[in-house]
Design a protein around this motif. Structure first.
Motif, PDB file in Angstrom:
ATOM      1  N   ALA A   1      33.540 -26.176  29.463  1.00  0.00           N
ATOM      2  CA  ALA A   1      33.526 -24.782  29.894  1.00  0.00           C
ATOM      3  C   ALA A   1      32.421 -24.024  29.163  1.00  0.00           C
ATOM      4  O   ALA A   1      32.012 -24.411  28.058  1.00  0.00           O
ATOM      5  CB  ALA A   1      34.867 -24.128  29.608  1.00  0.00           C
TER       6      ALA A   1
ATOM      7  N   HIS B   1      35.568 -13.081  43.933  1.00  0.00           N
ATOM      8  CA  HIS B   1      36.493 -14.206  43.772  1.00  0.00           C
ATOM      9  C   HIS B   1      37.836 -13.955  44.455  1.00  0.00           C
ATOM     10  O   HIS B   1      38.725 -14.781  44.395  1.00  0.00           O
ATOM     11  CB  HIS B   1      36.705 -14.501  42.291  1.00  0.00           C
ATOM     12  CG  HIS B   1      35.451 -14.909  41.612  1.00  0.00           C
ATOM     13  ND1 HIS B   1      34.908 -16.154  41.757  1.00  0.00           N
ATOM     14  CD2 HIS B   1      34.605 -14.219  40.812  1.00  0.00           C
ATOM     15  CE1 HIS B   1      33.786 -16.222  41.062  1.00  0.00           C
ATOM     16  NE2 HIS B   1      33.584 -15.065  40.483  1.00  0.00           N
TER      17      HIS B   1
ATOM     18  N   ILE C   1      31.099 -19.808  28.477  1.00  0.00           N
ATOM     19  CA  ILE C   1      31.140 -18.363  28.650  1.00  0.00           C
ATOM     20  C   ILE C   1      29.691 -17.906  28.777  1.00  0.00           C
ATOM     21  O   ILE C   1      28.856 -18.234  27.935  1.00  0.00           O
ATOM     22  CB  ILE C   1      31.805 -17.649  27.448  1.00  0.00           C
ATOM     23  CG1 ILE C   1      33.271 -18.053  27.316  1.00  0.00           C
ATOM     24  CG2 ILE C   1      31.666 -16.135  27.589  1.00  0.00           C
ATOM     25  CD1 ILE C   1      33.941 -17.504  26.070  1.00  0.00           C
TER      26      ILE C   1
ATOM     27  N   THR D   1      33.313  -9.635  40.030  1.00  0.00           N
ATOM     28  CA  THR D   1      34.713 -10.020  39.853  1.00  0.00           C
ATOM     29  C   THR D   1      35.419 -10.125  41.198  1.00  0.00           C
ATOM     30  O   THR D   1      36.112 -11.101  41.469  1.00  0.00           O
ATOM     31  CB  THR D   1      35.452  -9.003  38.968  1.00  0.00           C
ATOM     32  OG1 THR D   1      34.829  -8.988  37.687  1.00  0.00           O
ATOM     33  CG2 THR D   1      36.910  -9.364  38.818  1.00  0.00           C
TER      34      THR D   1
ATOM     35  N   THR E   1      36.013 -18.597  38.420  1.00  0.00           N
ATOM     36  CA  THR E   1      36.152 -18.062  37.066  1.00  0.00           C
ATOM     37  C   THR E   1      37.502 -17.373  36.968  1.00  0.00           C
ATOM     38  O   THR E   1      37.933 -16.697  37.900  1.00  0.00           O
ATOM     39  CB  THR E   1      35.010 -17.093  36.707  1.00  0.00           C
ATOM     40  OG1 THR E   1      35.225 -16.592  35.383  1.00  0.00           O
ATOM     41  CG2 THR E   1      34.915 -15.932  37.662  1.00  0.00           C
ATOM     42  N   ASN E   2      38.180 -17.570  35.844  1.00  0.00           N
ATOM     43  CA  ASN E   2      39.506 -16.982  35.678  1.00  0.00           C
ATOM     44  C   ASN E   2      39.528 -15.806  34.712  1.00  0.00           C
ATOM     45  O   ASN E   2      40.541 -15.141  34.590  1.00  0.00           O
ATOM     46  CB  ASN E   2      40.507 -18.047  35.228  1.00  0.00           C
ATOM     47  CG  ASN E   2      40.671 -19.121  36.279  1.00  0.00           C
ATOM     48  OD1 ASN E   2      40.084 -20.180  36.167  1.00  0.00           O
ATOM     49  ND2 ASN E   2      41.432 -18.831  37.319  1.00  0.00           N
TER      50      ASN E   2
ATOM     51  N   GLU F   1      41.960 -22.653  29.878  1.00  0.00           N
ATOM     52  CA  GLU F   1      41.670 -21.290  30.314  1.00  0.00           C
ATOM     53  C   GLU F   1      42.341 -20.267  29.394  1.00  0.00           C
ATOM     54  O   GLU F   1      41.720 -19.278  29.007  1.00  0.00           O
ATOM     55  CB  GLU F   1      42.120 -21.082  31.758  1.00  0.00           C
ATOM     56  CG  GLU F   1      42.083 -19.646  32.240  1.00  0.00           C
ATOM     57  CD  GLU F   1      40.724 -18.975  32.118  1.00  0.00           C
ATOM     58  OE1 GLU F   1      40.699 -17.760  31.828  1.00  0.00           O
ATOM     59  OE2 GLU F   1      39.690 -19.633  32.282  1.00  0.00           O
TER      60      GLU F   1
ATOM     61  N   SER G   1      31.648 -13.952  31.555  1.00  0.00           N
ATOM     62  CA  SER G   1      32.526 -14.699  32.458  1.00  0.00           C
ATOM     63  C   SER G   1      32.565 -16.149  32.008  1.00  0.00           C
ATOM     64  O   SER G   1      31.609 -16.655  31.427  1.00  0.00           O
ATOM     65  CB  SER G   1      32.052 -14.596  33.906  1.00  0.00           C
ATOM     66  OG  SER G   1      30.727 -15.052  34.027  1.00  0.00           O
ATOM     67  N   VAL G   2      33.690 -16.798  32.278  1.00  0.00           N
ATOM     68  CA  VAL G   2      33.854 -18.197  31.889  1.00  0.00           C
ATOM     69  C   VAL G   2      33.875 -19.058  33.147  1.00  0.00           C
ATOM     70  O   VAL G   2      34.458 -18.682  34.157  1.00  0.00           O
ATOM     71  CB  VAL G   2      35.138 -18.416  31.037  1.00  0.00           C
ATOM     72  CG1 VAL G   2      36.382 -18.077  31.809  1.00  0.00           C
ATOM     73  CG2 VAL G   2      35.211 -19.838  30.533  1.00  0.00           C
ATOM     74  N   TYR G   3      33.195 -20.201  33.056  1.00  0.00           N
ATOM     75  CA  TYR G   3      33.182 -21.175  34.150  1.00  0.00           C
ATOM     76  C   TYR G   3      33.494 -22.548  33.587  1.00  0.00           C
ATOM     77  O   TYR G   3      33.015 -22.907  32.506  1.00  0.00           O
ATOM     78  CB  TYR G   3      31.810 -21.208  34.850  1.00  0.00           C
ATOM     79  CG  TYR G   3      31.559 -19.981  35.682  1.00  0.00           C
ATOM     80  CD1 TYR G   3      31.935 -19.950  37.018  1.00  0.00           C
ATOM     81  CD2 TYR G   3      30.966 -18.857  35.127  1.00  0.00           C
ATOM     82  CE1 TYR G   3      31.717 -18.819  37.779  1.00  0.00           C
ATOM     83  CE2 TYR G   3      30.753 -17.718  35.890  1.00  0.00           C
ATOM     84  CZ  TYR G   3      31.125 -17.705  37.215  1.00  0.00           C
ATOM     85  OH  TYR G   3      30.928 -16.584  37.968  1.00  0.00           O
TER      86      TYR G   3
ATOM     87  N   GLN H   1      36.859 -12.553  33.190  1.00  0.00           N
ATOM     88  CA  GLN H   1      35.581 -11.841  33.156  1.00  0.00           C
ATOM     89  C   GLN H   1      35.792 -10.519  32.443  1.00  0.00           C
ATOM     90  O   GLN H   1      36.912 -10.014  32.379  1.00  0.00           O
ATOM     91  CB  GLN H   1      35.073 -11.558  34.570  1.00  0.00           C
ATOM     92  CG  GLN H   1      34.737 -12.779  35.361  1.00  0.00           C
ATOM     93  CD  GLN H   1      34.137 -12.426  36.718  1.00  0.00           C
ATOM     94  OE1 GLN H   1      33.896 -11.273  37.045  1.00  0.00           O
ATOM     95  NE2 GLN H   1      33.896 -13.440  37.520  1.00  0.00           N
TER      96      GLN H   1
END
Length: 189
Positions: free
Chosen positions: A80, A107, A82, A104, A139-140, A172, A156-158, A142
């Motif tokens: 992952a 999604h 950020i 945001t 992404t869960n 997550e 944001s995290v991917y 942001q």
């Protein structure tokens, strides 16, 4: 006597056939299991360089500057990253806020829900919004943060995996806590 001998041979044959065929392992269904993912308790350290912001980050993560004070904070064990983007506010705060919110809500198609958590830190003049995106979105988590005058940051995290929220949920949650800590400790220089 011949009849009883044939009878004994026949019984011995039947008995040995039953013995050898009944000795194989029985196939039993196994209960379904779930992968248990435990991560070390996060230890945080202050990050500071030439850029006009500082924040705390997880000591296990790897940070790299992308230029223009944008950063990637990578979690190799969790596959992952950020992504942090820094922008200077030049009278365009409404556009920056609109872009962050639009990113945001793009999604929404895959998301089950989007929870907004306003953030206010008057002491450090950091104001923003943290988003928790539920479901199988790309992404869960942001956020954006700003002082509304000079500084603006988005994060944001991917995950480098097919978005299946059930399987990445422990990672997550762990990274979401890191992102919240980053936002809560953000300071402008």
């Amino acid at each position: 006597m011949e009849t009883s001998f044939k009878h004994i041979i026949g019984l011995a044959f039947i008995f040995s056939t039953l013995l050898f065929t009944s000795c194989k392992d029985d196939v039993l269904p196994k209960p379904s299991s779930q992968l248990r993912l435990d991560y070390a308790v996060a230890e945080y350290a202050a990050f500071e360089n030439h850029c006009p912001l500082t924040f705390d980050m997880n000591s296990d993560a790897v940070i790299k500057e992308k230029g223009d004070c944008g950063f990637t904070i990578t979690y190799p064990k969790m596959k992952a990253t950020i992504y942090l983007t820094y922008k200077t506010v030049n009278g365009d705060i409404d556009k920056l806020l609109g872009d962050a919110q639009r990113l945001t809500y793009e999604h929404v198609i895959k998301a089950d829900d989007i929870l907004e958590q306003p953030f206010i830190n008057d002491d450090n003049k950091v104001y923003g919004m943290f988003y928790k995106v539920g479901g199988n979105a790309a992404t869960n988590s942001q956020f954006y943060a700003t002082d509304s005058i000079k500084h603006f940051v988005t994060g944001s995290v991917y995950f480098y995996a097919k978005p299946n929220f059930d399987s990445i949920m422990p990672a997550e949650d762990y990274i979401r806590n890191d992102m919240q800590r980053l936002m809560e400790t953000l300071k402008w220089k």
